[in-house]
Structures are given as structure tokens and as C-alpha cells.
Scaffold this motif. Structure first.
Motif, short mmCIF file in Angstrom:
data_model
loop_
_atom_site.label_atom_id
_atom_site.label_comp_id
_atom_site.label_asym_id
_atom_site.label_seq_id
_atom_site.Cartn_x
_atom_site.Cartn_y
_atom_site.Cartn_z
N PRO A 102 -5.42 5.60 -4.33
CA PRO A 102 -5.19 7.01 -3.97
C PRO A 102 -6.41 7.69 -3.34
CG PRO A 102 -4.60 6.56 -6.27
CD PRO A 102 -5.32 5.36 -5.77
N PRO A 128 -9.16 7.94 -0.48
CA PRO A 128 -9.52 7.38 0.82
C PRO A 128 -10.93 6.81 0.77
CG PRO A 128 -9.64 9.78 0.89
CD PRO A 128 -9.07 9.41 -0.45
N LEU A 129 -11.25 5.94 1.71
CA LEU A 129 -12.55 5.28 1.70
C LEU A 129 -13.70 6.30 1.68
CD1 LEU A 129 -14.19 2.67 1.80
CD2 LEU A 129 -13.97 2.70 4.29
N PHE A 130 -13.50 7.42 2.37
CA PHE A 130 -14.63 8.36 2.45
C PHE A 130 -14.98 8.96 1.08
CE2 PHE A 130 -11.07 11.18 3.87
CZ PHE A 130 -11.21 12.23 2.98
N ARG A 131 -14.06 8.87 0.12
CA ARG A 131 -14.41 9.33 -1.23
C ARG A 131 -14.95 8.19 -2.10
NH1 ARG A 131 -12.41 14.52 -2.64
NH2 ARG A 131 -11.01 15.37 -1.05
N ARG A 132 -14.97 6.98 -1.52
CA ARG A 132 -15.42 5.82 -2.31
C ARG A 132 -16.68 5.16 -1.76
NH1 ARG A 132 -11.99 1.84 -1.52
NH2 ARG A 132 -10.58 2.87 -0.06
N ARG A 133 -17.05 5.48 -0.52
CA ARG A 133 -18.22 4.82 0.07
C ARG A 133 -19.45 5.05 -0.81
NH1 ARG A 133 -17.71 3.29 5.85
NH2 ARG A 133 -16.01 4.48 6.74
N GLY A 134 -20.27 4.02 -0.92
CA GLY A 134 -21.45 4.13 -1.77
C GLY A 134 -22.51 5.03 -1.18
N ARG A 166 0.81 -1.21 0.00
CA ARG A 166 0.00 0.00 0.00
C ARG A 166 0.85 1.26 0.00
NH1 ARG A 166 -4.19 0.43 4.30
NH2 ARG A 166 -4.73 2.15 2.92
N SER A 213 -9.19 -6.39 2.03
CA SER A 213 -9.80 -6.00 0.76
C SER A 213 -10.21 -4.53 0.79
CB SER A 213 -11.02 -6.87 0.45
OG SER A 213 -12.02 -6.67 1.45
N GLU A 214 -10.28 -3.94 1.98
CA GLU A 214 -10.69 -2.54 2.11
C GLU A 214 -9.76 -1.79 3.05
OE1 GLU A 214 -12.45 -0.56 0.63
OE2 GLU A 214 -13.56 -1.96 -0.64
N TYR A 215 -9.59 -0.51 2.79
CA TYR A 215 -8.75 0.33 3.64
C TYR A 215 -9.42 1.68 3.80
CZ TYR A 215 -5.87 -2.60 0.63
OH TYR A 215 -5.40 -3.62 -0.13
N TYR A 216 -9.13 2.30 4.92
CA TYR A 216 -9.68 3.64 5.14
C TYR A 216 -8.89 4.73 4.41
CZ TYR A 216 -12.61 1.89 8.98
OH TYR A 216 -13.55 1.24 9.73
N GLN A 217 -7.56 4.60 4.43
CA GLN A 217 -6.73 5.74 4.05
C GLN A 217 -6.49 5.81 2.55
OE1 GLN A 217 -5.65 3.07 5.62
NE2 GLN A 217 -5.79 3.63 7.78
N ALA A 218 -6.13 7.01 2.13
CA ALA A 218 -5.53 7.16 0.82
C ALA A 218 -4.16 6.48 0.86
CB ALA A 218 -5.34 8.64 0.50
#
Lengths: 554, 157
Positions: B149, B151-157, B114, B139-144
């Protein structure tokens, strides 16, 4: 309270699987002690004097009744039927079996709990004000930012092998109840000149062998930059913190060595490369975090009537009155109060709670406080939202369970690490000292006359009992195999934070109640009117205390 | 030829460390130089370099598109400076092989990956076959991070 979605759950579940594999490899001899050590520590597992110790994360001290019931069940099935609230708002089990720890973690995962990074040289559990969201002196609720930091720091790939442990605390109120000046990073929510709330960032505070008050590295930071700025600080520390000497490895030593201005410059330089990058917080993310910390369904209550009713009950039953005055706190919503559940009853180790008590607190939380419970760094529990007219029945039930000792903030509300009874790092026992002092000064009238006094005990230099910032601090030391206790005075964890000054040569365990008695006697003789202990100490200095404590008997 | 994990495969390693005391100009292809040696080279194109803990990667930044391989050495697995070195190199645009070498554990593979490492020369690992799947502990991570690149908060559905 924050609720996991499928992403959070997947991360925690996968961590359990990973640790199950690591434990199996260790037990099969495929991982050495030295290799397993940081892996188990980052899952909260210590190998202690008598048994392993498992430290369960309670992110920023927030629990609910479901979690408490699961904890109670775990202490019964896997441990000896009690748990310990730590000075980082976490929950510790003193007797788990190594081979069962993966099962315990799997049980915790079913109630959205874990033990990730509760130990080891990584970013630890973020702590905050135990009255967050309900305090009357709050500028903004710090919990959404704590949750944002929790997610960012959880399994952070770059910062899992730091020079040393790393602790972050956040405070959003006028009074600092999170000891932000004593943390590697302290974050204070503050308004700038135009009234916009942002973050003041402190770095390089810490206790341990070399206690230091944190320095301001950024006066006001837009919240959207919080994570990139933290990342920049951690990067400077990870690359430049000392790794040759464990006692000089904390960020406080780096900040001192570089000087805060050079440190800030290095941080700004790192920050420039990542500022405004993808890790910049979005308004949506801040709003999402905030959405988990909204008000419960408060009733619209008549505050005047509620206060009048309570005053009547206080008069009718003085013991209840004591408890309300000492253990409950003003709430920002009319008709409600904040209730502290003291885990400092005489005869019990400070911070210990049995499985039955955990279940009772869960029931009480459901009935009186919207199902929510908090743990405090003073090792007590809190029911944050109790109607004033429900205080009496709540108190009766707490009283019957030994959970209503009315001593919050008084001498016997001792902060105390597990010490030499459990911890293999300790130089000396700390619990028996706490218990002897609690037994000696049990008289409540005397305690109340003394006024608020914070007495903190650590069994060694690592200062888990925060002895440096106690008004009275006690540190266990080892002298040629014998346990002795060094006393310091004048520490404070408030915004006027200070490090206690050592009184003089150390004492034997049996002398400690007498030593405390002489210190208190000095204070009572010298105090002016309503002056509290810390203020008297700050006015008269350490000398009068020294003279009296070390005076030869005639 | 020694083996290493590279881009998710177990492959032969054609590269060799040069004696750090050797004259930099006498070295050849597929040799990994120390930072001191590498800095002395008048022509850096195509030449690989190894960073030790304490050797921040900034001197490499202006040559990144010429370097085929940067090795970051871990003398002990608990020294985490290399994690930051890897990430900084990638953030400054390094596209070549970024290799972790030395004494680290398979438990660290997913974090190293990572942070931008794509090759792993593991001195203490008895079974690269068993270590390989550990690149994907999560399979999932919080950070950028470098491999993801956002972070999870920009990818959450």
C-alpha cells in the motif's frame, strides 16, 4: 537530470529479464503472435513493414552525453548506424533484429534507459517543454513532475491494458511548447488566486482520426494530489472507455460521450476514495524530484558584454547570424542561450541522426552544455545551456557535421512521421513529401520572408506527424491502392490551440510542392505588414487558399 | 477436480460456475453465480459471484464481509477492466478470495496480484508450475498497490 538509485535500476533490469523470457517463449512458439503483441509493444517493439522497429523511451526528452554515446553504439552494433527522433521525444531504431532486442534493452539499462511503455494501450512517455528549466517565460520547471509521473506510470499494474494508448504532457510556461491541449491528459502549472502554484488538469484532447482539444477537468489542483487525481481519471477511463471499436477508444471519445461535467463528476467520485491516501505526494518526494533538476554550474557573466560580442560576430558572418537568429533562443540566465540542433537538413528524413552525429552531439554537449541534451517533439535536439561567447565555435562544428540548418520554426522544419517507407500502419509515404518540399523551398531568404510556419506530415490517420495542429497539415490517404495527400490549414499547437480545416480534395505526391507553393503565394499576397501565416489564415479564412489551389490552369 | 493458483500454491478448485440461466434459489454451496443471479438472492451470505467486464463491483460493496469469493472474468487478456475491479474491491475492504478467471496470461500474474487478486483460474495456461513463479517478476514497484500500500517514494531509504 534524474539519476537512478538501486530501486530504479532493479525495476529496469527485472523488466529486461522479463522481456528476455517473453521473447524466448515467442521464438519457441509458446506465445502466439496475438499474445506476444501487447507484451512486445509495451517494450517498444513493433513489427514493421521491413523489419521490427524499436522505440526507446526518452523520458520528457532529457538525455546526456553518456546516453547519446550508448545510443550511437547501439545503432552501429544492432542497427544501420542511424536513429530517428520521434514526435514524442523518443528515439526509434528502424532495423533491429527481434531476437536481439533483449540485448539492446540490456545495453540501454546500463545507461539508465529503457523502452518501457513506448507503445501499446498503456500510459506512454510523458512529454514536456524542451526548454524546461531554462525558458524565460517559465512559471515553474515541469520536469520534477514529469519524473514523478514517469515513476507512477511505469509498470502501473492497473493501467497496462487500457482501451487505447494514453499520453500525458506537462507545461510550466506561458507559451505552451508541449501541446498539452492535444493530449489525453494535459497538465499546466498555474498559480491560484493566492499565488500558489498548482496543476490545471485537462483531459480528452488528442489527435488521430477525431482531433479534439482537451477540456479543463480541474482548474487548480494542489500538487500533492497529482497522482491520486491522475489515478482517478485513469480509473474512470479504464472502466468506461470503449473497447468495442479501436477508433472510438481514446479518452477524448469518452469525455465527449459523457460530457465534461459528468466526466468530472465521475472522476471526483473515484478520487474521493483515494484522495489523501498513501499515494498523496509528500513534500519530501517533491523536494527529492526537484533535487535532480537544479541549475548546472553557470558562470556569472556580463550579459551586456556577451550580447555586444555576439552582435559583432553576427555582423561579420551572416550565415552564423542566420543560425543564431533562427536556431537559438533566449535563456533565463545572463550570458547564455538555448541552442537548437536542426535535424531537418534537406536530403535527410526529418528527425534522422547518424551514429557519428550522435557522438559529435555528445562531445559538443560535454564541451559546451554541461553534458546535457534534449530531444524535442518537433524532432530536433537542444543544447540548453550554451555561453553566448561559445556559440561561434559550436556553430562551426555543427555546420561541418550538417547539423546547423538555420530553419527552426520555418517551413522546412517539418514534423514528419516515418510513414509508408517504414511503418506498416501508414497509408502513404511521408518522408518523400517532406524531402520534396524541403528541396523546393530551400532558399533561406524566401523562408525567412515567409516567417514562422509549421508544416506537419502524417502518413495516416494515427497522426504521429501531428498534421491536425500544423499551420499547414498534410495527411497521407489511400484511395484504391494509390497514395494521395489531403491538406489542412490553420492548425495550431500553442495555447490558442486549433484543429486544421481540410482544404478540399486530395493531391498526388508529385503535385505537393506546387500545392504548397500556391498556399504560400496566397498568404504572401494577402498578408498585412508583419502578419504571420496563421494570423493571415485566421483573418481571411480558407476560401482564398482554396480558390487559388484548385484554380483551373488557363 | 480442476486446479488453480491460490495464495501462491497450486490447489484443487472446489468451486463451479452455475448455469447463468438457472434459478438463483436452486443453487447451492461452492457455486459461483452470475451477478444477476447473485443480486436476486434474498440471503447473500456465503454465496460467490462472478463479475464480467462492464459489471463494476459497486453493487457488492455493502455485502463484502459476507462474500467468500468474487471471481472477475477475463474473456480476453487485453480487456483490462478487471484490474480496476479487483483493486476497488480490495480498497473497499473485501477480504475474501479474489479470483481472476478466464483468458489471461502468466505474463499478467504479477500485475493481477498487485491489484489484489489472490487466486488465478487460467483457462489457457498449460503449466501452472511454470506460471507460478511469474507472480514475482518484479521485486520492487513504484506505485501504491494492494500488496504494497505504500508507494516507493514513502519507502525509499
Amino acid at each position: 537530470m534524474y539519476v537512478y538509485d538501486e530501486y530504479d535500476q532493479a525495476i529496469v533490469d527485472q523488466r529486461v529479464n522479463q522481456f528476455r523470457g517473453q521473447t524466448a517463449r515467442f521464438l519457441a512458439g509458446q506465445l502466439s503472435d496475438a499474445e506476444f503483441l501487447p507484451l512486445r509493444l509495451q517494450n517498444g517493439l513493433y513489427i514493421q513493414r521491413l523489419a521490427p522497429m524499436l522505440r526507446i523511451a526518452v523520458p520528457y526528452g532529457l538525455l546526456n552525453s553518456t546516453k547519446l554515446r550508448k545510443l550511437a553504439e547501439i545503432t552501429r552494433v544492432f542497427d544501420k548506424g542511424y536513429a530517428h527522433v520521434s514526435t514524442r521525444q523518443n528515439i526509434q531504431l528502424n532495423w533491429p533484429r527481434l531476437e536481439e532486442v533483449p540485448d539492446i534493452l540490456a545495453e540501454l539499462a546500463t545507461v539508465q534507459m529503457h523502452a518501457i511503455q513506448t507503445s501499446g494501450n498503456c500510459i506512454r512517455n510523458t512529454t514536456t517543454d524542451q526548454y524546461a528549466g531554462v525558458a524565460t517565460d517559465e512559471l515553474e520547471d515541469p520536469r520534477p513532475y514529469c519524473e514523478i509521473i514517469r515513476q507512477w506510470s511505469t509498470l502501473h499494474p492497473e493501467f497496462a491494458f487500457l482501451p487505447r494508448k494514453f499520453k500525458i504532457a506537462v507545461c510550466g510556461s506561458r507559451e505552451d511548447r508541449a501541446a498539452i491541449y492535444a493530449h489525453d491528459i494535459g497538465i499546466e502549472l498555474v498559480a491560484n488566486a493566492s499565488g500558489e502554484i498548482g496543476c490545471r488538469i485537462l483531459a480528452g484532447g488528442g489527435l488521430g482520426r477525431t482531433p479534439v482539444i482537451g477540456s479543463v477537468v480541474c482548474d487548480w489542483l494542489d500538487k500533492k494530489h497529482l497522482l491520486t487525481y491522475l489515478e482517478a481519471i485513469l480509473r474512470v477511463y479504464n472502466q468506461n472507455g470503449r473497447r468495442d471499436n479501436k477508433f472510438k477508444a481514446r479518452i477524448k471519445i469518452l469525455v465527449k460521450a459523457m460530457g465534461v461535467d459528468a466526466f468530472r463528476e465521475a472522476v471526483e467520485q473515484e478520487w474521493a476514495a483515494i484522495k489523501d491516501g498513501p499515494a498523496t505526494l509528500t513534500e519530501e518526494e517533491i523536494a527529492r524530484a526537484k533535487s535532480f533538476f537544479t541549475d548546472p554550474a553557470y558562470l556569472t557573466l556580463d550579459d551586456t558584454a556577451a550580447r555586444a560580442g555576439l552582435a559583432q560576430q553576427l555582423g561579420a558572418e551572416p550565415i552564423f547570424g542566420n543560425w543564431v537568429r533562427r536556431n537559438t533562443v533566449e535563456h533565463r540566465v545572463p550570458g547564455y542561450r538555448i541552442v537548437n540542433i536542426s535535424l531537418k537538413a534537406t536530403g535527410f528524413a526529418p528527425g534522422d541522426i547518424t551514429d557519428r552525429q550522435l557522438e559529435l552531439v555528445a562531445d559538443l554537449a560535454d564541451r559546451y552544455a554541461f553534458g546535457e541534451v534534449r530531444s524535442t517533439h518537433q524532432q530536433n535536439l537542444v543544447l540548453a545551456d550554451v555561453q553566448m561567447d561559445q556559440l561561434y565555435p559550436l556553430w562551426q562544428e555543427l555546420q561541418a557535421a550538417g547539423l546547423a540548418t538555420p530553419n527552426l520554426g520555418y517551413l522546412t522544419d517539418i514534423i514528419c512521421c516515418p510513414g509508408g517507407d517504414y511503418c506498416s500502419l501508414a497509408n502513404a509515404k511521408s518522408i518523400p513529401v517532406a524531402e520534396a518540399i524541403q528541396a523546393r523551398f530551400e532558399d533561406l531568404d524566401y523562408l525567412y520572408d515567409l516567417g514562422p510556419i509549421e508544416l506537419n506530415i502524417s502518413g495516416c490517420m494515427n497522426a504521429c506527424g501531428h498534421h491536425h495542429i500544423g499551420h499547414i497539415g498534410i495527411l497521407g490517404v489511400d484511395k484504391k491502392g494509390q497514395e494521395f495527400y489531403q491538406v489542412s490549414l490553420g492548425g495550431s499547437q500553442a495555447k490558442d490551440a486549433s484543429i486544421g480545416k481540410i482544404l478540399g480534395p486530395s493531391f498526388s505526391q508529385s503535385a505537393m510542392p506546387d500545392v504548397i507553393d500556391r498556399i504560400l503565394g496566397t498568404y504572401l499576397d494577402l498578408r498585412q505588414e508583419e502578419e504571420v501565416f496563421l494570423d493571415t489564415y485566421r483573418r481571411v479564412g480558407i476560401e482564398p487558399f482554396k480558390e487559388r489551389v484548385y484554380a483551373k490552369a488557363d | 477436480m480442476p486446479k488453480l493458483i491460490k495464495r501462491g500454491q497450486i490447489v484443487d478448485d472446489p468451486w463451479q460456475r452455475v448455469d447463468p440461466d438457472a434459478n438463483a434459489n436452486a443453487t447451492g454451496e461452492h457455486q459461483i453465480l452470475s451477478l444477476e443471479q447473485w443480486l436476486q438472492l434474498p440471503e447473500k451470505s456465503g454465496r460467490a459471484v462472478q463479475l464480467e467486464p462492464g459489471q463494476a463491483p459497486s453493487p457488492l460493496f455493502e455485502h463484502l464481509d459476507q462474500i467468500p469469493l468474487v471471481a472477475v472474468y477475463f474473456p480476453v487478456f487485453t480487456d483490462g477492466r478487471g484490474f480496476s475491479y479487483g483493486r476497488e474491491l480490495r480498497e473497499h475492504g473485501y477480504k475474501g478470495e479474489l479470483r481472476a478467471s478466464g483468458h489471461f496470461l502468466r505474463e499478467q500474474l504479477s500485475y493481477l496480484h498487485r491489484c489484489g487478486f489472490d487466486a488465478f483460474l487460467m483457462e489457457d495456461e498449460p503449466s501452472l508450475e511454470e506460471a507460478l513463479p511469474r507472480l514475482a517478476d518484479f521485486s520492487e514497484y513504484y506505485q501504491a498497490s494492494i500488496d504494497q500500500p505504500l508507494p516507493l517514494f514513502r519507502r525509499r531509504g
